[in-house]
Design a protein around this motif. Structure first.
Motif, PDB file in Angstrom:
ATOM      1  N   ASP A   1       0.701  -1.319   0.304  1.00 14.88           N
ATOM      2  CA  ASP A   1       0.264   0.034  -0.031  1.00 14.88           C
ATOM      3  C   ASP A   1       0.647   1.564  -0.107  1.00 14.88           C
ATOM      4  O   ASP A   1       0.375   1.953  -0.076  1.00 14.88           O
ATOM      5  CB  ASP A   1      -0.831   0.036   1.159  1.00 14.88           C
ATOM      6  CG  ASP A   1      -2.228  -0.748   0.976  1.00 14.88           C
ATOM      7  OD1 ASP A   1      -2.711  -0.800   0.135  1.00 14.88           O
ATOM      8  OD2 ASP A   1      -3.254  -1.516   2.132  1.00 14.88           O
ATOM      9  N   LYS A   2       1.750   0.874   1.163  1.00 18.37           N
ATOM     10  CA  LYS A   2       2.916   2.638   1.464  1.00 18.37           C
ATOM     11  C   LYS A   2       3.069   2.841  -0.306  1.00 18.37           C
ATOM     12  O   LYS A   2       4.052   3.888  -0.707  1.00 18.37           O
ATOM     13  CB  LYS A   2       3.731   2.252   2.392  1.00 18.37           C
ATOM     14  CG  LYS A   2       4.865   3.544   2.205  1.00 18.37           C
ATOM     15  CD  LYS A   2       3.930   4.289   2.949  1.00 18.37           C
ATOM     16  CE  LYS A   2       4.984   5.985   3.095  1.00 18.37           C
ATOM     17  NZ  LYS A   2       4.456   7.015   3.040  1.00 18.37           N
ATOM     18  N   LEU A   3       3.942   1.574  -1.171  1.00 20.07           N
ATOM     19  CA  LEU A   3       4.607   1.352  -2.656  1.00 20.07           C
ATOM     20  C   LEU A   3       4.219   2.158  -3.303  1.00 20.07           C
ATOM     21  O   LEU A   3       4.215   3.030  -3.789  1.00 20.07           O
ATOM     22  CB  LEU A   3       4.874   0.102  -2.683  1.00 20.07           C
ATOM     23  CG  LEU A   3       6.304  -0.460  -1.901  1.00 20.07           C
ATOM     24  CD1 LEU A   3       6.812  -1.964  -2.818  1.00 20.07           C
ATOM     25  CD2 LEU A   3       7.498  -0.201  -2.666  1.00 20.07           C
ATOM     26  N   TYR A   4       2.319   1.842  -3.543  1.00 22.15           N
ATOM     27  CA  TYR A   4       1.912   2.429  -4.405  1.00 22.15           C
ATOM     28  C   TYR A   4       1.629   3.684  -3.862  1.00 22.15           C
ATOM     29  O   TYR A   4       1.423   4.794  -5.095  1.00 22.15           O
ATOM     30  CB  TYR A   4       0.721   1.597  -4.112  1.00 22.15           C
ATOM     31  CG  TYR A   4       0.396   0.108  -4.809  1.00 22.15           C
ATOM     32  CD1 TYR A   4       0.588   0.597  -6.231  1.00 22.15           C
ATOM     33  CD2 TYR A   4      -0.128  -0.548  -4.658  1.00 22.15           C
ATOM     34  CE1 TYR A   4       0.279  -0.673  -7.641  1.00 22.15           C
ATOM     35  CE2 TYR A   4      -0.383  -1.801  -5.309  1.00 22.15           C
ATOM     36  CZ  TYR A   4       0.362  -2.088  -7.093  1.00 22.15           C
ATOM     37  OH  TYR A   4       0.149  -3.308  -7.021  1.00 22.15           O
ATOM     38  N   GLN A   5       1.525   4.187  -3.079  1.00 16.94           N
ATOM     39  CA  GLN A   5       0.845   6.166  -2.140  1.00 16.94           C
ATOM     40  C   GLN A   5       2.332   6.350  -2.940  1.00 16.94           C
ATOM     41  O   GLN A   5       2.709   7.481  -3.459  1.00 16.94           O
ATOM     42  CB  GLN A   5       1.514   6.071  -0.520  1.00 16.94           C
ATOM     43  CG  GLN A   5      -0.285   5.594  -0.162  1.00 16.94           C
ATOM     44  CD  GLN A   5      -0.248   5.698   1.572  1.00 16.94           C
ATOM     45  OE1 GLN A   5       0.681   6.045   1.746  1.00 16.94           O
ATOM     46  NE2 GLN A   5      -1.443   5.400   1.690  1.00 16.94           N
ATOM     47  N   LEU A   6       3.731   6.084  -2.909  1.00 22.63           N
ATOM     48  CA  LEU A   6       5.351   6.632  -2.719  1.00 22.63           C
ATOM     49  C   LEU A   6       5.063   6.732  -4.437  1.00 22.63           C
ATOM     50  O   LEU A   6       5.421   7.616  -4.806  1.00 22.63           O
ATOM     51  CB  LEU A   6       6.153   5.567  -2.295  1.00 22.63           C
ATOM     52  CG  LEU A   6       6.857   5.715  -0.811  1.00 22.63           C
ATOM     53  CD1 LEU A   6       7.565   4.785  -0.758  1.00 22.63           C
ATOM     54  CD2 LEU A   6       6.920   6.998  -0.423  1.00 22.63           C
ATOM     55  N   LEU A   7       4.858   5.535  -5.429  1.00 22.08           N
ATOM     56  CA  LEU A   7       4.275   5.834  -6.357  1.00 22.08           C
ATOM     57  C   LEU A   7       4.092   6.649  -7.563  1.00 22.08           C
ATOM     58  O   LEU A   7       4.234   7.681  -8.582  1.00 22.08           O
ATOM     59  CB  LEU A   7       3.768   4.287  -7.257  1.00 22.08           C
ATOM     60  CG  LEU A   7       3.991   4.082  -9.112  1.00 22.08           C
ATOM     61  CD1 LEU A   7       5.648   4.123  -9.541  1.00 22.08           C
ATOM     62  CD2 LEU A   7       3.152   3.301  -9.040  1.00 22.08           C
ATOM     63  N   GLU A   8       2.734   7.270  -6.895  1.00 22.54           N
ATOM     64  CA  GLU A   8       1.567   8.350  -6.807  1.00 22.54           C
ATOM     65  C   GLU A   8       2.692   9.479  -6.776  1.00 22.54           C
ATOM     66  O   GLU A   8       2.746  10.602  -7.340  1.00 22.54           O
ATOM     67  CB  GLU A   8       0.638   7.658  -6.233  1.00 22.54           C
ATOM     68  CG  GLU A   8      -0.593   9.467  -7.253  1.00 22.54           C
ATOM     69  CD  GLU A   8      -2.073   8.940  -6.090  1.00 22.54           C
ATOM     70  OE1 GLU A   8      -2.458  10.247  -5.894  1.00 22.54           O
ATOM     71  OE2 GLU A   8      -1.976   7.533  -6.295  1.00 22.54           O
ATOM     72  N   LYS A   9       3.358   9.577  -6.072  1.00 19.87           N
ATOM     73  CA  LYS A   9       3.796  10.888  -5.337  1.00 19.87           C
ATOM     74  C   LYS A   9       5.149  11.026  -6.441  1.00 19.87           C
ATOM     75  O   LYS A   9       4.898  12.309  -6.835  1.00 19.87           O
ATOM     76  CB  LYS A   9       4.194  10.562  -3.854  1.00 19.87           C
ATOM     77  CG  LYS A   9       5.286  12.181  -3.735  1.00 19.87           C
ATOM     78  CD  LYS A   9       5.271  11.886  -2.103  1.00 19.87           C
ATOM     79  CE  LYS A   9       5.990  13.276  -1.757  1.00 19.87           C
ATOM     80  NZ  LYS A   9       6.604  13.181  -0.232  1.00 19.87           N
ATOM     81  N   ALA A  10       5.815   9.914  -6.587  1.00 22.13           N
ATOM     82  CA  ALA A  10       7.167  10.607  -7.997  1.00 22.13           C
ATOM     83  C   ALA A  10       5.854  10.843  -8.832  1.00 22.13           C
ATOM     84  O   ALA A  10       7.079  11.668  -9.367  1.00 22.13           O
ATOM     85  CB  ALA A  10       7.836   8.904  -7.496  1.00 22.13           C
ATOM     86  N   ILE A  11       5.294   9.804  -8.927  1.00 25.08           N
ATOM     87  CA  ILE A  11       4.671  10.380 -10.802  1.00 25.08           C
ATOM     88  C   ILE A  11       4.256  12.017 -10.915  1.00 25.08           C
ATOM     89  O   ILE A  11       4.438  12.529 -11.374  1.00 25.08           O
ATOM     90  CB  ILE A  11       3.100   9.571 -11.695  1.00 25.08           C
ATOM     91  CG1 ILE A  11       4.131   7.865 -11.527  1.00 25.08           C
ATOM     92  CG2 ILE A  11       2.663  10.218 -12.433  1.00 25.08           C
ATOM     93  CD1 ILE A  11       2.934   7.539 -11.210  1.00 25.08           C
ATOM     94  N   ASN A  12       3.455  12.340  -9.569  1.00 26.17           N
ATOM     95  CA  ASN A  12       3.348  13.891  -9.676  1.00 26.17           C
ATOM     96  C   ASN A  12       4.407  14.869  -9.406  1.00 26.17           C
ATOM     97  O   ASN A  12       4.305  16.200 -10.016  1.00 26.17           O
ATOM     98  CB  ASN A  12       2.463  13.948  -7.686  1.00 26.17           C
ATOM     99  CG  ASN A  12       0.980  13.451  -8.631  1.00 26.17           C
ATOM    100  OD1 ASN A  12       0.313  13.485  -9.389  1.00 26.17           O
ATOM    101  ND2 ASN A  12       0.663  12.106  -6.902  1.00 26.17           N
TER     102      ASN A  12
END
Length: 197
Positions: free
Chosen positions: A168-179
């Motif tokens: 779950d945290k990885l998906y959050q980090l992924l979204e943040k990195a893309i943004n």
């Protein structure tokens, strides 16, 4: 034959995590996915020189390939990023003459440097796109435009090992990195997620 997705070159940026390497960001022509590929400095230079239409004093390796192919009346029909194994991308260059059609194995960076010289279309297999591409939403496009206007990138923080994070945290980090347009980090997070799936 496997479904192919046509790509275009969206950008080339210095890779903060690996000295001397660059991230080439490809985007699907009719979609919202981005495919970040880490490439070497020489290949990044070869792609950038052709995109910017800079003529070097002496022909580079990819220019030599073009001259050689032109001399033997070979055309480049397309290049295809065909596979990905353990985070490494593979490509094929589809060449043809009046007598023969051949597929040549290649690193994606070299294949793309050749494609830009020939004006050949760049494709990726749907399988590779579904494994390695990052979804880019309308909201991300707004963020991208905003970031380009501001043109100030935050100093990357030292990140703890991705292995320590939950999915779950990885998906959050992924979204943040893309943004944040940090495609290098997004690619590393994507690879960690793929290892667990």
């Amino acid at each position: 034959m496997e479904k192919l997705v046509e790509l275009e070159i969206l950008g080339l940026s210095s890779n903060h995590s690996q000295s001397g390497s660059f991230t080439l960001v490809m985007g699907e022509n009719e979609g919202t996915r981005r495919l970040p590929i880490v490439i070497g400095m020489f290949e990044a230079q070869a792609i950038a020189i052709e995109i910017e239409k800079i003529i070097p004093n002496r022909p580079m390796t990819h220019d030599l390939f073009k001259s050689f192919a032109d001399s033997f009346q070979y055309e480049i029909e397309k290049i295809v990023i065909s596979d990905m194994k353990e985070g490494v991308f593979y490509a094929k260059i589809f060449c043809k003459s009046s007598l023969l059609a051949v597929e040549v194995d290649s690193r994606p960076s070299d294949a793309i440097a050749i494609a830009v010289r020939f004006g050949a279309p760049i494709f990726c297999s749907e399988k590779v796109m579904s494994e390695a591409a990052i979804e880019f939403t309308e909201e991300d496009k707004k963020e991208e435009t905003k970031a380009q206007k501001e043109a100030v990138k935050p100093v990357p923080q030292k990140e703890s090992s991705l292995k320590d994070y939950s999915l779950d945290k990885l998906y959050q980090l992924l979204e943040k990195a893309i943004n944040n347009e940090d495609y290098e980090k997004a690619a590393r997070i994507r690879d960690e997620i793929n290892k667990r799936n």
